[in-house]
Each structure stands twice: as C-alpha cells, then as structure tokens.
Design an enzyme around this catalytic site. Sequence first.
Site, PDB file in Angstrom:
ATOM      1  N   HIS A  76       0.839  -1.193   0.000  1.00  0.00           N
ATOM      2  CA  HIS A  76       0.000   0.000   0.000  1.00  0.00           C
ATOM      3  C   HIS A  76       0.879   1.251   0.000  1.00  0.00           C
ATOM      4  CE1 HIS A  76      -3.005   2.974   1.078  1.00  0.00           C
ATOM      5  NE2 HIS A  76      -2.311   3.283   2.158  1.00  0.00           N
ATOM      6  N   ASP A 117       7.367  20.822 -26.918  1.00  0.00           N
ATOM      7  CA  ASP A 117       7.495  19.502 -26.292  1.00  0.00           C
ATOM      8  C   ASP A 117       8.545  19.637 -25.203  1.00  0.00           C
ATOM      9  OD1 ASP A 117       7.413  16.755 -25.689  1.00  0.00           O
ATOM     10  OD2 ASP A 117       6.977  16.275 -27.769  1.00  0.00           O
ATOM     11  N   TRP A 128       7.402   0.180   3.572  1.00  0.00           N
ATOM     12  CA  TRP A 128       7.877   0.932   2.404  1.00  0.00           C
ATOM     13  C   TRP A 128       9.275   1.465   2.639  1.00  0.00           C
ATOM     14  CZ3 TRP A 128       9.278   5.955   0.911  1.00  0.00           C
ATOM     15  CH2 TRP A 128       9.239   6.928   1.919  1.00  0.00           C
ATOM     16  N   SER A 154      13.316   5.652 -13.889  1.00  0.00           N
ATOM     17  CA  SER A 154      12.260   6.444 -14.531  1.00  0.00           C
ATOM     18  C   SER A 154      12.240   7.866 -13.996  1.00  0.00           C
ATOM     19  CB  SER A 154      10.918   5.747 -14.286  1.00  0.00           C
ATOM     20  OG  SER A 154       9.862   6.615 -14.530  1.00  0.00           O
ATOM     21  N   SER A 155      12.275   8.002 -12.670  1.00  0.00           N
ATOM     22  CA  SER A 155      12.206   9.340 -12.077  1.00  0.00           C
ATOM     23  C   SER A 155      13.433  10.165 -12.430  1.00  0.00           C
ATOM     24  CB  SER A 155      12.094   9.236 -10.562  1.00  0.00           C
ATOM     25  OG  SER A 155      10.989   8.459 -10.222  1.00  0.00           O
ATOM     26  N   HIS A 165      13.318  11.921   3.133  1.00  0.00           N
ATOM     27  CA  HIS A 165      12.698  13.184   3.459  1.00  0.00           C
ATOM     28  C   HIS A 165      12.519  14.109   2.257  1.00  0.00           C
ATOM     29  CE1 HIS A 165      10.462  15.412   6.256  1.00  0.00           C
ATOM     30  NE2 HIS A 165      10.859  16.454   5.576  1.00  0.00           N
ATOM     31  N   GLU A 186      11.983  13.054  -0.532  1.00  0.00           N
ATOM     32  CA  GLU A 186      10.871  12.380  -1.201  1.00  0.00           C
ATOM     33  C   GLU A 186       9.524  12.923  -0.726  1.00  0.00           C
ATOM     34  OE1 GLU A 186      10.603  10.265  -3.612  1.00  0.00           O
ATOM     35  OE2 GLU A 186       8.583   9.465  -3.370  1.00  0.00           O
ATOM     36  N   TYR A 233       8.855  15.907   0.064  1.00  0.00           N
ATOM     37  CA  TYR A 233       8.592  17.149  -0.670  1.00  0.00           C
ATOM     38  C   TYR A 233       8.387  16.884  -2.145  1.00  0.00           C
ATOM     39  CZ  TYR A 233       9.635  19.015   3.798  1.00  0.00           C
ATOM     40  OH  TYR A 233       9.586  19.257   5.141  1.00  0.00           O
ATOM     41  N   SER A 246      -1.737  26.244  -6.367  1.00  0.00           N
ATOM     42  CA  SER A 246      -1.387  27.638  -6.649  1.00  0.00           C
ATOM     43  C   SER A 246      -1.867  28.079  -8.023  1.00  0.00           C
ATOM     44  CB  SER A 246       0.131  27.834  -6.561  1.00  0.00           C
ATOM     45  OG  SER A 246       0.589  27.428  -5.301  1.00  0.00           O
ATOM     46  N   HIS A 273      15.091  13.344  11.598  1.00  0.00           N
ATOM     47  CA  HIS A 273      13.930  13.432  12.491  1.00  0.00           C
ATOM     48  C   HIS A 273      13.031  12.212  12.364  1.00  0.00           C
ATOM     49  CE1 HIS A 273      11.551  15.857   9.249  1.00  0.00           C
ATOM     50  NE2 HIS A 273      11.327  14.581   9.111  1.00  0.00           N
ATOM     51  N   HIS A 274      13.293  11.384  11.350  1.00  0.00           N
ATOM     52  CA  HIS A 274      12.573  10.104  11.265  1.00  0.00           C
ATOM     53  C   HIS A 274      13.189   9.073  12.203  1.00  0.00           C
ATOM     54  CE1 HIS A 274      10.238  11.153   7.609  1.00  0.00           C
ATOM     55  NE2 HIS A 274      11.256  11.950   7.392  1.00  0.00           N
ATOM     56  N   THR A 308       6.672  26.636   4.877  1.00  0.00           N
ATOM     57  CA  THR A 308       5.417  25.946   4.594  1.00  0.00           C
ATOM     58  C   THR A 308       4.238  26.772   5.083  1.00  0.00           C
ATOM     59  OG1 THR A 308       6.703  23.962   5.059  1.00  0.00           O
ATOM     60  CG2 THR A 308       4.364  23.670   4.673  1.00  0.00           C
ATOM     61  N   LYS A 350       3.397  29.605   2.816  1.00  0.00           N
ATOM     62  CA  LYS A 350       2.581  29.195   1.669  1.00  0.00           C
ATOM     63  C   LYS A 350       1.103  29.162   2.047  1.00  0.00           C
ATOM     64  CE  LYS A 350       5.742  26.505  -1.163  1.00  0.00           C
ATOM     65  NZ  LYS A 350       5.509  27.215  -2.415  1.00  0.00           N
ATOM     66  N   ARG A 364       1.801   1.176  15.111  1.00  0.00           N
ATOM     67  CA  ARG A 364       1.622   0.955  13.669  1.00  0.00           C
ATOM     68  C   ARG A 364       1.917  -0.495  13.341  1.00  0.00           C
ATOM     69  NH1 ARG A 364       5.652   5.019  10.732  1.00  0.00           N
ATOM     70  NH2 ARG A 364       4.818   4.073   8.863  1.00  0.00           N
TER      71      ARG A 364
END
Lengths: 123, 239, 634
Positions: free
Chosen positions: C79, C108, C143, C173-174, C257, C259, C261, C272, C306-307, C332, C335, C454
């Site tokens: 998931h 293009d 994950w 790919s990315s 991290h 990731e 963002y 926006s 921080h994780h 943040t 924004k 969890r």
Amino acid sequence: MAHEPAHHGAPETVASAEAHVAGGEVHEHPTWHTYKWVALILTVITIVEVWVYYIPAFVASRIFVPALLTMSAVKFVIVVMFYMHLKYDHKLFRALFTGPLIIAMTTIIALMFLFAKLVIRTG
Amino acid sequence: MSTTAVAHAHAGHPPTTTGLDHRKIAIWAFIGSECMLFASLISTYLIYKGRSVTGPFPHEWWCRATKATSAAGPIAGCPAGELFKPILNIPVTSQSTFVLLMSSLAMVLALAAVENNDKPGWAGPGWGGRLLESSKLWLLTTAILGAGFLCYQAYEFTSFIHEGLTIKTNLFGSSFFTLTGFHGAHVTAGVLWLLTLLAIDIKRGLGPRDALLVDISALYWHFVDVVWIAIFTLVYLIR
Amino acid sequence: MATTAAVPTYSGTSEHAETGLWSWLTTVDHKRIAALYLGTSLFWFLIGGIEATIIRAQLAFPNGKVVSAQVFNELFTMHGTTMIFLVVMPLSAAFFNLLIPLQIGARDVAFPRLNAFSYWVYLFGSIFLNVSWFIGSAPDGGWFGYTPLTTLAYSKNLNIDFWVLGLQILGVSSLAAGFNFITTIVNMRAPGMYFMRMPIFTWMAFIVQFLIVLAFPVITIALIFLQFDRFFGTNFYEIAQGGDPLLWQHLFWIFGHPEVYILILPAFGLVSEVLPTFSRKPLFGYPVMVYSGMLIAFLGFGVWAHHMFAVGMGPIADTVFGVTTMLIAIPTGVKIFNWIFTMWGGVLRFTTAMKFAITLVALFTVGGISGVMHASPPADLQQTDTYFIVAHFHYVLVAGSMMGLFAGVYYYFPKFTGRLLDETLGNWHFWLFFIGVNLTFFPMHFSGLYGMPRRIYRYDAGQGWELFNLLSSIGVAFQAVGTIIGFWNFWRSSKVGAIAGADPWGAPTLEWSIPSPPPDYNFATIPTVTSRYPLWDVKSPALTADVPPGVVDRGRGRTPPTIRIPTARELGIPMPNPSIKPLFAALFMTLMFASLIAIHKDKVQLAVALVIVFAGALTASLYAWLLTPLEDEH
C-alpha cells in the site's frame, strides 16, 4: 536574453548555429599551454601526495589529513575549472554543479558527525 | 504580417532560452546527480573504515593467529605465515591515478581538435601542431588510457582476491569493491562512449558542429576523473 | 519575435493525427505521455486503495480475521510503496508532462524520447513490483524496508528482492524524467518567460526535479548495498561483521525526506494555479511562494534524521534535526498564508477543483501541525511508531497531495480531453472523499495517542482503541465510494462531458490560450510573454483575443464543433518522429533487473546469462535510439 529571429529550417541548421555559438567561446577556452600546465600541476601534486604518504613523521602529524584533503581539493578544482571549462562556461553550469556538490559534501560531513567519524585528532 | 512571414516564423525550432544546447544542460544536471551517488558510496566507505572485524585491512599490518593489527609495521611474535601486509598497493594505484589524469589531458586535446577541425593549421606549425590537430589520435589516446586504468583496476582486484580479500570478506572489502567497482563501471561506460565517438570520427569525421557530442562526453570523463581524485586521497592515502 | 500572428480561432478538438495502439506505443508527444501517466497512476490508485480497504477491514474490529499476519505485512508494504511510487509520483509526473511545456510556451519537452522511456520504465517497473502478488511473495518489509528485517537472515524469500529491484527500476524512470524536465524548464521557455514569470506549478515542478535528481541516487546506493547483501553476501548491513543497520536508516531517510517534498510540492503547485483562477485574483506573494518552495527543498536535505529520533542519536544530533525540522514549518506556513490571502477578497467560485484545492490548504495544515509536534524529540518519542504518525502522514499525503492532485485533475481535465468533468458527480466525489478522509484519519490521532502501534495486524479489545478503529474503517468506505464516483466521472466525462473551450475557467496562464486538447505542436506561434498572467493581461491582447470567455458549449455528449486546426505539417513545424525504441530500451532494462531474481533461486549462471543478454539488448536498443535522429531532415 537575446532571441535571434526564428531559425528557418532543419534541426541541422539549429545545431550548426549552436555549434557556432560554442565556436564563439572557443577563443575564450584555454589553449594547449594551459592544458599542459594543468596536467603538470596535477602530476606534481599527485607525486607530492604519494611522497608524503611515505614519511612516517608527516603521516603521524596533525596536518597529514588536512594537507592531503587540501591537495586533492586543489586537483579537483583545477580539473573542474580548466578541463571541464567551468571557469569559462555559462554560469548556469556552475550553479548546476556547485549546488549539488555543496549538498553532497554537507551530507558526507553530517554523516561523519552522526557516525562519530569526525573527531579532531589530539596528538 | 504576410503569409510568408508567418510560414517562416513557424518553420524550424525556436532558439533555446539560454542559447545553450539541451544536452549540455542535461549532462551537467546528471553530473550533479552523480555527486550524490558517489557521496553516498564515499560516506559508506568512510563510516565503515576501521570497523571490519577481520582482515585484510587497507593500511594496517595484521596477524591472523592473534587477531592483532598494527599501523606502524610488522607485529612482533606473529607466527610465520600468519602475518599480512596492508593490502592497498600505493605504488600501483599511483600509476593508475597518473594514467587517468593523463587521459583527462588527452580528452581536452580531443575536444580542442574537434572544435577547430575546420581551421587547418590552428595548432601551429610543425609536427607538434599536426599532432594536436588529430581528433582521432586524442580520442584513441583517451580511450586507451581509460582502458589502461581499467587494466590496473583488474590487476588490483585480482591480486586482492589472491590475498584473501573479496567483496564478502569484511566491511572493508564490501565497501571498497563497491565504491571502486562503481567508479570502474563509470570508466567502462566512458570508454565505450569514447570508442563510439572514435568510430563516428573515422566514419565521417567530427567537426565543429559535432563539438557538443565530444564536449558532453568530455564533461562526463573529467567528472569520472575528479571522482577518482577524491577516491585516491580518501581511500588510498589517508590512513 | 512578432506574436501578432493570428491565433487560429478554436474550440473543439484538434485533428487527431493518429490513434490506435501502435500510435500510443510509439508516442513521444508529452501530452499523450501525460495521459498514459494519468491513466496508469489512477489504475494503481485503485489497487493501492483496495489494499488499504483490506487493511482497514482487518482492523475494523479487535482480533480481525480477514488476513494473516504475513498478508497484512505485504498489504501495508505494498500500500505504501504503491501510493508513493506508483500513484503520487507518477500522477505528479502526468501533470509535469502535460503542463511544463504548455506553461512555458514550448512545443514539447527537451528530450521527447527520453520522456517516453521514463513512462515505459515506470509502467514495466510497476508491473514487475506487482507480479510478486501472483507468485505469493509480495514485499513485506514496509515501504522503508528497514534492515536487518530486510536482510537475507530475516527475509529468506523473494519478497524483498521484488521490492529492491522494483524500486531500482522506478528510480531510473524518475531520474530520467528529472534531467529531462530540468533541461526543458531552463532551456525551452518562450521569449519573455523569465524565471520569475513562470507559473508556480512549473516552479514547483522545477524544484521537485532537483529534489529527485539529488535524492534518488542515495536510495539507489542504499538499495544496491541491500541487493549486494542479499545476492552476493556482502556485509553492509551484517551486524556480526561490524555492519550498521543505522546506515540503511540514514541513507533511506536522506532520500526519504526529500521524497516527502517530491510528493507534496507538485500538489502545492497545482493548488497555486487553481486558487487564483477561482478567486479571480493573482496569487498573493508570488516571489515568496517561489523562495519558500526553494527553501523547503533546501532544508529538506537537512532534516532527515527526524525520522530516527527513537534510535538515540544523542542530544546534539536530536537538537540540530529538531530545529531544522521546525524551521521548515516557516516556509510551509508562509505558503498556507499566501493561499489564504489569495482567496481573501476574491470573487470565489466553488467548483469541484476549487473545493479540492481549499481542502488541501485546510487539511495540510492539520498534518503540518502534527508534524511540528513530532519535530520535538521528546514528543516524538511518545508518538513514534504509533497511529499518531499514521494520522500525520495521511493528512499530508491524502488530505494534502491527493486532494491537490484531484484539484489538478478537475482543473486540467478539459485541457487533457477537451471536455469538462461533470460537476454534480464531482461534488459527490469531493464530499464523500472529504468526509472519508477525515473520518479515516482523524480518529487515528486518538488511537495513536492511546498507544496503538503501527503495523500490528490485530489488537485485543479493551484498550480503548475499538471506537477509533471502527470509525477509521467506516471512513474508508466513504473514500472508496467517493473514489468510485470520481473514476466513473473521469470515464464518462471523457466520452460525453460538456465541451470545454480553450479556456473554460477564465484562467490566466499560457496553457489556456491554446485549444483543448492542444494540437500536437501546442503553439502555432511561440508566444511572447509579458507578464505572469498573460491571459489576464490587458497588455497582451494578442494572446486573449481569440480565447472565448468561459465554456463554449454546455451541451452534454455533443460532438465537438468541427473547426479545423491546422496540422504541424501545414504550419511547417518540425515534429519528433514516433519511436518504439524507448519502449524496447525500457523493456530490456526491466528484464535485466528482473533477471537478478534468478540469483536468489540459486541459478546464478542463468541469472548471469540473462543479465548479459538483456544488457546487450538494452545497449543495442540504446544505440539504435541514439543514432536515429529525432526528426526527419527538412
């Protein structure tokens, strides 16, 4: 931002036009003499690096690691500036390289601290 | 606006915003990305430096029987046949480093030759000038020096395996072979790239309009070189 | 460049050059690739949603018996992996593909075939990852794949191999897309489209590409170590050999991290775009929006640990990472305030897109504030690995990213298809999804603070968790029904939706100045841009003269008016040729990675042989690709 009038025709034309722009830079590119001197400096620094590696007193001293890091940083910088033409090229390329390089080096240094690898040798 | 003017405005591609070629921007972005790739590999090597629980070690003498190590020199009292030298071979790697540095010199000369291919005699008179004008010579030289570096690496890897260091032996082996192996893979890709350019040069000749093709390969090649400058100091020289 | 050239009067569809399967397999058109990304990622959204539904069915009541512990592990792993790598990232990529060239006035992307390659790698990689379900070895390590749980000693089957190899494939790919879009944005902006005139979506996309190209190499290396440990017996994460599982955690989160963002900034960009249009006001504080995006990205590389507060890194590291994490709340929050001030005093139109966008602003704030809570290490020690964290990241990812992306789908669907989405169905979609998201994830704050960990597959009654879990599971039913209605809307409206003109919303940016769907060349004449909101700009009448105000035709199911749009050939615009080679390169690359699975089955020679064969085929297809010119010579 100078926009030339639209190119007429094939991508070939565009490519050659761009090559022409690049050709304009050629005069600013260093010549064989610069390349020769850079190669000589790289060789000399490498010889010095290996030479000090075999001096036990120097290896044991506090300046061994900083000295080697400095020498390799000088090699790194002159290759990037002269061989990769970053000194002469568009400033965009400088940004595309130095930005990631700074993040990469900061990450290495942060990891060295986190794994207690970055400690000041005291004698 | 007349119809012909409209047709002209539509024809072809608009110039790029910066006046630079797409491919050169992409290769610099790629090189930036590669900085992070090698930063991860180098960090791992440095983090695991000195944490291997068994030999061989890069800079230390070690004794299999007593599990003792010493950075200073041979360990007293170690039984014959159980004492091992530090595994890194600085003289050989210094040579391979020199070879790679010289390949970068050949690469800039190849690029200069291609950029000035339309101006015979640009490099000055005499045989020296003629040598400098030959893009084929310098592309070939770069590829040969790159292949030479790979031969040194193959020699280094096989001799390490003979001395009992494989990728499985200890943390040093794992991180060393992965880091230098990744670098070697980059050199291999670069040699293939250079040989492809050489083949194009032989087939139809590379001139100023192809300078960009050589330029981006040169940027890649020099980047692989500067990575080795960092590896040589951080892995081989700093104890 | 003169721009007063008559923009063709259009509404309705462009002349379809080609349709049919082959045209899709060989397409290099960024809009078609965007459609492929959109369709594929929405399909995986359904699959990821089904996985979530089974998880919630299991947890609805104490001691659930729907699935076994092993299947539960596979479900939550897949998931998370699916929603992050197969849904939110490629759904964002769909918008990058569609919008970046349109918003900067290009025909293009910089490398059209590389773009096709990125999509095919994503498709094959996602299939490879999910093939694991059918052989009963779906990834089961979370994950984040923490070692040593994912090392061979604790995970002997193929599960983790699929995960490791699948992520490697998707990373290619990315990365390829990242270099492509960076080049496109730097180098293909129309005259006058200075950086500080670029639409905010393109800005956020630009920033995200840098995050991608700098973060993905790190996970690549971390995965290579894990792969080598599993396949070749290296010692990177072997504790007995001195290896350190924390190395995995650090490398993973140095990627992980940024990731985060990568997942949220595209949604911020879409919002926006949506908010100014439906507030009829320019975005408040445009430069601050740009700089705060940059600052978020930059700080995003300095907060990863921080994780990992729970591993005990010591007071100095905890303090540094706690402070940088709190700092990131400032750009943040800026924004959020800019979006609120954009709406303040505006002429608001509550379309479905607008509702989704406003929901992001409101609910992302909820997730953001719980994020600031666990930026503090002492608080985090209480919250870590509980459902409080699950509540936090679902508020930022579902109520944040997905809401923003749905806002984008509703807003840009007319540009994709030429037809509007149905607003009635859209309202059902929105309200059911909105209620579902809050009903599912808000109670998780409480179950988490009551101590529910969890990743547990069942729990005993009597711990005060029953009500919250039941509410969460009921919420999923709302989300599911809402999503089904939304998908029905996408399907039906693409066939019979009201015909949208070039600019159904009265929007300000360049993409609305061309027909919907745009012709393959996008812009008949490359426009000259004079402001941030060219279509609202009285100084650029040329761009707006022929844009019909509002919707052309509200009639449902009508065939589009047949106003003919000239083809690229007639206009003399060189277009890239379709090519099948990117697909082959992507296929062989995927097969090359997939062959490594054989190593695990102790068929090393077979694996080596297959890898060599596919690597050769990959190299051959790359040469065939690179030695073929992109366009015909004119």
